[in-house]
Design a protein around this motif. Structure first.
Motif, short mmCIF file in Angstrom:
data_model
loop_
_atom_site.label_atom_id
_atom_site.label_comp_id
_atom_site.label_asym_id
_atom_site.label_seq_id
_atom_site.Cartn_x
_atom_site.Cartn_y
_atom_site.Cartn_z
N LYS A 14 -47.19 17.04 30.97
CA LYS A 14 -46.08 17.53 30.15
C LYS A 14 -45.33 16.38 29.48
O LYS A 14 -44.84 16.51 28.35
CB LYS A 14 -45.15 18.40 30.98
CG LYS A 14 -44.43 17.69 32.11
CD LYS A 14 -43.53 18.66 32.88
CE LYS A 14 -42.79 17.95 34.00
NZ LYS A 14 -41.92 18.90 34.75
N ARG A 18 -45.02 15.78 25.40
CA ARG A 18 -43.73 15.55 24.75
C ARG A 18 -43.75 14.26 23.95
O ARG A 18 -43.27 14.21 22.80
CB ARG A 18 -42.63 15.51 25.80
CG ARG A 18 -41.23 15.33 25.23
CD ARG A 18 -40.16 15.46 26.31
NE ARG A 18 -40.31 14.44 27.35
CZ ARG A 18 -40.70 14.69 28.59
NH1 ARG A 18 -41.01 15.93 28.96
NH2 ARG A 18 -40.79 13.71 29.48
N ALA A 21 -45.87 14.80 20.76
CA ALA A 21 -45.20 15.70 19.81
C ALA A 21 -44.12 14.95 19.03
O ALA A 21 -43.86 15.27 17.86
CB ALA A 21 -44.58 16.88 20.55
N ALA A 28 -47.23 22.26 17.18
CA ALA A 28 -46.71 22.56 18.52
C ALA A 28 -46.75 24.07 18.76
O ALA A 28 -46.77 24.86 17.82
CB ALA A 28 -45.29 22.03 18.64
N PRO A 29 -46.77 24.47 20.06
CA PRO A 29 -46.72 23.61 21.25
C PRO A 29 -48.08 23.00 21.56
O PRO A 29 -49.13 23.54 21.17
CB PRO A 29 -46.28 24.58 22.35
CG PRO A 29 -46.85 25.90 21.91
CD PRO A 29 -46.73 25.90 20.41
N GLN A 31 -50.98 21.81 24.24
CA GLN A 31 -51.54 21.92 25.58
C GLN A 31 -52.11 20.55 25.95
O GLN A 31 -52.82 19.94 25.16
CB GLN A 31 -52.65 22.96 25.62
CG GLN A 31 -52.23 24.37 25.27
CD GLN A 31 -53.41 25.31 25.27
OE1 GLN A 31 -54.30 25.22 26.12
NE2 GLN A 31 -53.44 26.22 24.32
N THR A 47 -53.81 21.68 20.11
CA THR A 47 -52.61 22.06 19.37
C THR A 47 -52.52 23.58 19.24
O THR A 47 -53.47 24.31 19.56
CB THR A 47 -52.61 21.44 17.97
OG1 THR A 47 -53.61 22.10 17.17
CG2 THR A 47 -52.90 19.95 18.04
#
Length: 329
Positions: A14, A18, A21, A28-29, A31, A47
């Motif tokens: 995660k 972040r 991104a 986004a979001p 994976q 994506t």
């Protein structure tokens, strides 16, 4: 304050998602999942629009910082030249790599387009030939490339002498004095054999073309990835890595090596000096890997690295069977 300072940290998926991104123009979001920990950490990114990427976060290694500048610049050159490789994705401001701050210090990251295809089969002659074809295309393209400011040169200092020093310092050798002297003698003889060739070809190397750093497409083409250990160096070394992968650790896949060479020669000739030197560079490659593992004892411990102390037998056997007198392969 923490009681134990980290040597090496693993970033959760995660946090990687972040980070990416914020730095790339990705739908986004995201994976994200970790797929491999090793000399580097690798994550797969998908994506919202189902675009697929691989993010490699470089490890701290004994050689020093990852040369992502040279690596990604060379990959861009190869892609422009039509060589099938996993090219780096640019950030919105045009950068081919990023840097991140971890607890143990700065780490370099590269986002690659994910290749499609299947993993090569170790005993497949067709897959070996495909690897040879792509490596020859890579070397043809390298003829028109010169790295602006490479951090590393794949010479005997980088591939042999420094790894040998890491082995000696690691504490893995049980009879340190005698075993170190034996390895030193093998390294000296190997250096003399290689330096006896006066006209070895210099190129920009993949550096890790052992057969598995590729995907085989439906058309049977080998698309290359993992150029982290590349740089300007001996062409004979780039060839030798594939040979080494087929004869080390008890393998005897000589026919697969011949298929690789046939594929390479279908695109680009190999000089006799380069071909003969490739056999001596098998020892160099093995020293390089031993040195890599020996340098990881603080992180990986001695159980995963103790095999290094047993490899003198393989090196002596290769000398005796392949380098003393005429080459047999």
């Amino acid at each position: 304050m923490v009681d134990f300072e980290p040597i090496y940290t693993i970033s959760p998926a995660k946090a990687v998602a972040r980070f990416l991104a914020e730095r790339y123009a990705l739908a986004a979001p995201l994976q994200c999942r970790m797929v491999r920990r090793g000399f580097n950490d690798t994550y797969r990114i998908v994506t919202a629009s189902d675009e697929r990427y691989i993010f490699r976060l470089s490890h701290h290694r004994a050689r020093g910082a990852a040369d992502v500048g040279t690596e990604t610049d060379f990959l861009a050159h190869l892609a422009r030249s039509g060589v099938p490789v996993a090219a780096a994705v640019r950030t919105p401001d045009g950068a081919l790599f990023v840097r991140a701050q971890a607890r143990e210090g700065q780490r370099e990251g590269v986002l690659f387009h994910e290749l499609q295809g299947r993993a090569p089969e170790a005993t497949s002659l067709a897959d070996a030939r495909a690897n040879g074809v792509t490596l020859a295309k890579l070397h043809n393209a390298a003829d028109s490339y010169s790295a602006p400011a490479p951090l590393y040169r794949l010479d005997l200092d980088h591939l042999l002498r420094r790894p040998l020093a890491r082995i000696r310092k690691s504490g893995l050798l049980e009879d340190a004095s005698a075993e170190a002297a034996d390895l030193e003698a093998i390294a000296t003889r190997t250096t003399e054999r290689i330096e006896a060739h006066n006209e070895l070809t210099w190129t920009h190397c993949h550096g890790d073309c052992h057969g598995s750093n590729a995907f085989i497409t439906e058309a049977g083409e080998a698309d290359f990835f993992d150029f982290d250990d590349g740089g300007p160096g001996y062409l004979a070394y780039d060839l030798s890595v594939f040979l080494w992968a087929k004869v080390s650790f008890g393998r005897k896949l000589h026919a697969v090596w011949h298929a690789f060479v046939d594929g390479y020669r279908s695109v680009r000739p190999i000089t006799q000096s380069d071909f003969e030197a490739a056999h001596a560079f098998v020892i160099v490659r093995h020293f390089w890997l031993m040195g890599e593992y020996a340098s990881r004892t603080r992180e990986w411990g001695t159980e995963l690295t103790k095999w290094v102390a047993r490899e003198g037998e393989f090196l002596r056997a290769w000398e005796r069977e392949q380098l003393d007198g005429r080459l047999l392969l």
